[in-house]
Design a protein around this motif. Structure first.
Motif: not given
Length: 426
Positions: A85-105
């Motif tokens: 159950l150790r975290e290996l990686a994290r891709v930020p979504l939420g508001e970060a996704a909307e700022r980066r890709w101009q649409a929500p995930y």
């Protein structure tokens, strides 16, 4: 050719691909006749992930606002080791996704997306939807194509300049011969060979659990309620995320297995999943046990080398054209992209639809092939063992969340291309 047929599009299949195509063509002034084989619309499967490349299109078509109340904006995609159950990686979504890709995930229940599409569709007077109608034959004429459907023992015909097969991985349209000389196969109309779908060797196990249930409590012990979490293991991987406004969680696990009935809710020996999960964390095994019984379906793919269009005016979109394994979480997004781009290419060349179809297919093949390669890479990485798993974990440890997000710019940042410019450079 009369004016109605010259402006009418006939669509077989009222799933995500077909409904999106109906809206995209209606937006451009076309009449749409939509046939659905099922007597009533029911969403197959359960949860669905909608990345920004898809939600951007849904927003343009007026669907997104209808979906948002029932959808969830996850804060991140989190990869975890299923054993520790150790975290290996994290891709930020939420508001970060909307700022980066101009649409929500978004993550949502398929039924909620279908309801949002239908709500928008009922506002379009130029779209006619008929349920309980199976297209059994097609015929071509001078600049038009006619589909014959059976409805309650009666036959009806619909003619247009374009027939779209949006009827899924087990597509009827894919196997129909315009000459009427159809091969024998599934439903009596599928042509043999490349037109048929192929079992990938993978089984998908699905369950939907209430957030306030015992299984929901087990989920809270292993994952954050506001994220998409993927648990990685050599024998399986499991993806979990919230749906229905966060009141429930969708779980889907993938294992190797033998072919079962070609359906969205088949049955398989639950020991297959239990065996694949040996060696996982006790809390994750408890979640799998509490979440049962699991619905199972065989993951089928379609040979992408087969034609997706014909000069006679037939186009396949979504799973009917290029069903792929779901390991890039892009099945719905590719169907939505197909629908929007097809409408754009056809509208850009109203006097030459055959040329428009050929240019559209060439453009889409490049994109779909790239997504399929990403899915294959994900499957390899998520099921890695031994030294390969060690190398994977080291790579993920050295890759910052921002760089992992940047690696997805080509996928999530994609926009519908200008059809006239794409056609001229094809």
């Amino acid at each position: 050719m009369d004016d109605t047929r010259s402006r009418q599009v006939v669509i077989a299949g009222a799933g995500i691909a077909g409904l999106t195509a109906a809206l995209a063509f209606s937006e451009r002034g076309y009449l749409v006749r939509l046939f659905e084989q099922a007597p009533r619309l029911e969403a197959a499967g359960a949860g669905i992930q909608l990345s920004p490349n898809a939600t951007r299109i849904l927003r343009h078509l007026g669907v997104l606002d209808r979906l948002l109340p029932a959808a969830v904006r996850p804060e991140a995609v989190v990869l975890k080791d299923a054993a520790t159950l150790r975290e290996l990686a994290r891709v930020p979504l939420g508001e970060a996704a909307e700022r980066r890709w101009q649409a929500p995930y978004l993550v949502a229940h398929r039924a909620d997306l279908q309801d949002a599409l239908m709500a928008r569709l009922t506002e379009q007077p130029d779209i006619s939807l008929v349920t309980g109608a199976r297209v059994g034959s097609i015929a071509t004429g001078a600049r038009h194509i006619t589909a014959t459907a059976e409805i309650a023992g009666k036959t009806v015909e619909a003619s247009g300049f374009l027939l779209i097969g949006a009827d899924g991985v087990w597509s009827t349209i894919r196997g129909l011969d315009p000459s009427g000389e159809n091969g024998s196969g599934r439903n009596g109309v599928s042509a043999p060979g490349p037109a048929s779908s192929r079992f990938s060797g993978e089984l998908a196990w699905r369950a939907t659990i209430g957030a306030d249930s015992a299984a929901g409590e087990a989920f809270a012990a292993v994952a954050a309620a506001n994220c998409v979490t993927a648990f990685l293991h050599p024998g399986f991987h499991l993806v979990a995320y919230p749906v229905s406004g966060g009141t429930a969680f969708n779980l889907v696990a993938f294992t190797r297995g033998e072919i079962i009935a070609e359906d969205w809710s088949g049955h398989a020996d639950p020991n297959i999943l239990a065996s694949a999960m040996r060696g996982t964390a006790a809390a994750l095994a408890r979640l799998a046990e509490d979440a049962g019984p699991w619905a199972v379906w065989p993951v089928h793919t379609v040979d992408q080398r087969q034609p997706w269009t014909t000069p006679a005016g037939i186009a396949l979109i979504g799973d009917a054209a290029h069903a792929m394994t779901p390991f890039a979480a892009q099945g719905a997004a590719m169907a939505i992209e197909d629908a929007a781009t097809l409408a754009g290419f056809v509208a850009a060349s109203p006097a030459d639809p055959a040329s428009a179809l050929a240019a559209w297919e060439k453009m889409r093949r490049r994109r779909v092939a790239q997504v399929a390669r990403r899915g294959a890479l994900n499957h390899l990485a998520w099921h890695a063992s031994g030294p390969v798993a060690v190398a994977r974990n080291l790579f993920l440890k050295l890759r910052s969340p921002e760089k992992l997000a940047a690696d997805l710019d080509w996928l999530y940042g994609w926009r519908v291309p200008d059809a006239r410019r794409s056609k001229s450079s094809a």
